[in-house]
Scaffold this motif. Sequence first.
Motif, PDB file in Angstrom:
ATOM      1  N   ALA A  82       0.503  -1.277   0.009  1.00 51.02           N
ATOM      2  CA  ALA A  82       0.508  -0.005  -0.203  1.00 51.02           C
ATOM      3  C   ALA A  82       0.550   0.998  -0.087  1.00 51.02           C
ATOM      4  N   ALA A  83       0.213   2.250  -0.706  1.00 51.25           N
ATOM      5  CA  ALA A  83       1.317   3.564  -0.784  1.00 51.25           C
ATOM      6  C   ALA A  83       1.903   4.090   1.220  1.00 51.25           C
ATOM      7  N   GLN A 103       1.215   2.939  -8.698  1.00 49.84           N
ATOM      8  CA  GLN A 103       1.149   3.358  -7.409  1.00 49.84           C
ATOM      9  C   GLN A 103       1.642   4.801  -6.775  1.00 49.84           C
ATOM     10  N   ARG A 157      -0.515   6.322  -8.636  1.00 55.44           N
ATOM     11  CA  ARG A 157      -1.543   7.427  -8.203  1.00 55.44           C
ATOM     12  C   ARG A 157      -1.670   7.187  -6.486  1.00 55.44           C
ATOM     13  N   ARG A 158      -1.950   6.512  -6.309  1.00 58.74           N
ATOM     14  CA  ARG A 158      -1.870   5.927  -4.854  1.00 58.74           C
ATOM     15  C   ARG A 158      -1.354   6.657  -3.537  1.00 58.74           C
ATOM     16  N   THR A 183      -3.149   9.485  -3.916  1.00 52.89           N
ATOM     17  CA  THR A 183      -4.606  10.065  -3.339  1.00 52.89           C
ATOM     18  C   THR A 183      -4.427   9.995  -2.156  1.00 52.89           C
ATOM     19  N   THR A 184      -3.117   8.947  -1.654  1.00 53.38           N
ATOM     20  CA  THR A 184      -2.892  10.153   0.409  1.00 53.38           C
ATOM     21  C   THR A 184      -2.594  11.865   0.479  1.00 53.38           C
ATOM     22  N   THR A 193      -7.517  13.181  -5.863  1.00 55.97           N
ATOM     23  CA  THR A 193      -7.005  12.678  -7.645  1.00 55.97           C
ATOM     24  C   THR A 193      -8.266  13.567  -8.175  1.00 55.97           C
ATOM     25  N   TRP A 201      -4.375  10.035 -15.801  1.00 51.17           N
ATOM     26  CA  TRP A 201      -5.399  10.161 -14.705  1.00 51.17           C
ATOM     27  C   TRP A 201      -7.086  10.661 -14.674  1.00 51.17           C
TER      28      TRP A 201
END
Length: 292
Positions: free
Chosen positions: A3-4, A111, A113-114, A117-118, A122, A155
């Motif tokens: 995970a990020a 990844q 993009r993740r 997101t954190t 987005t 994205w």
Amino acid sequence: MPAAEQSVPFRWDLITPDQLGTLLGGTNPPDLWFLDDLVACAGKVIARSGNGNLVFVGRSLDSMFDLLGGALADTRDERAPRRLPLSFQRPGAWTGRQWRPRSLTAAERAQARRVLTTAGVTPHGLARAQRAVTFVDVVDRGSTFTELFDLLSSWIDDEREPWPVIRRKLRFVGVTSRTKTSPNTYRWQHHAAWTRHLPARAVTNVSLHPIVWSYFGDHQTKLTRSFRPDQWLAEVPGPERDEQTRQALAQAAALVAYGRSRAGRHTLARAIGREPALAQPWLRTLVTELNS
């Protein structure tokens, strides 16, 4: 695939520093020799941010992130800065006279993009946000901003979110090394084709003394490891705890403390107040908060 949160290099939370324990014990008082230049530059970055949420890209401007993290911690509209620790440095090859890094793999792009997101970025969020997102980084030729824009653009296309709306929610502030201005001065944004897809005032610069710029970009000891594409998919080991890192931590903590102090907030407010953007209501409100 981690995970990020597992892959992003750990960095201590210096606004609520419960994790520090005895790490600062025995460190020398940090020499903040660059403080005046940093505060002046930070004030300009805020003023030219277009009221966007500040997102600091990479590690180069961690000191500005710490200073503003302290100064803006108690503002009413939740404008605390965020970090996007991505670095896009990777191997490549020369094509004619131009250096071209290798393409990101599908897994690396997913990844990244993740990680975005954190950081609260987005396509869905941008399309519906009331406030823009303003990315900030030191800039020479603008390659990091170019990579970041391409990543976001693809994205947005994949998610089929409305580009005409999102283009008004993206801003980029480049911190450049100060030079004598002339008609022949190199301005990176004039050579980056992607900037034409954004409103005219969405891409702007703030100059910084060249010695300070070089210190932040090339020489300062950072609290986190560089986070390049070859590391995006790996679990990152914990933070360093050697003497250099502890001293860098003391410097970062001192910047947060200065930002939170009455003197620091007032000095930042004065730096903002020198900017023409002070005519905008949101900025006058922020200056009033910093001075209160």
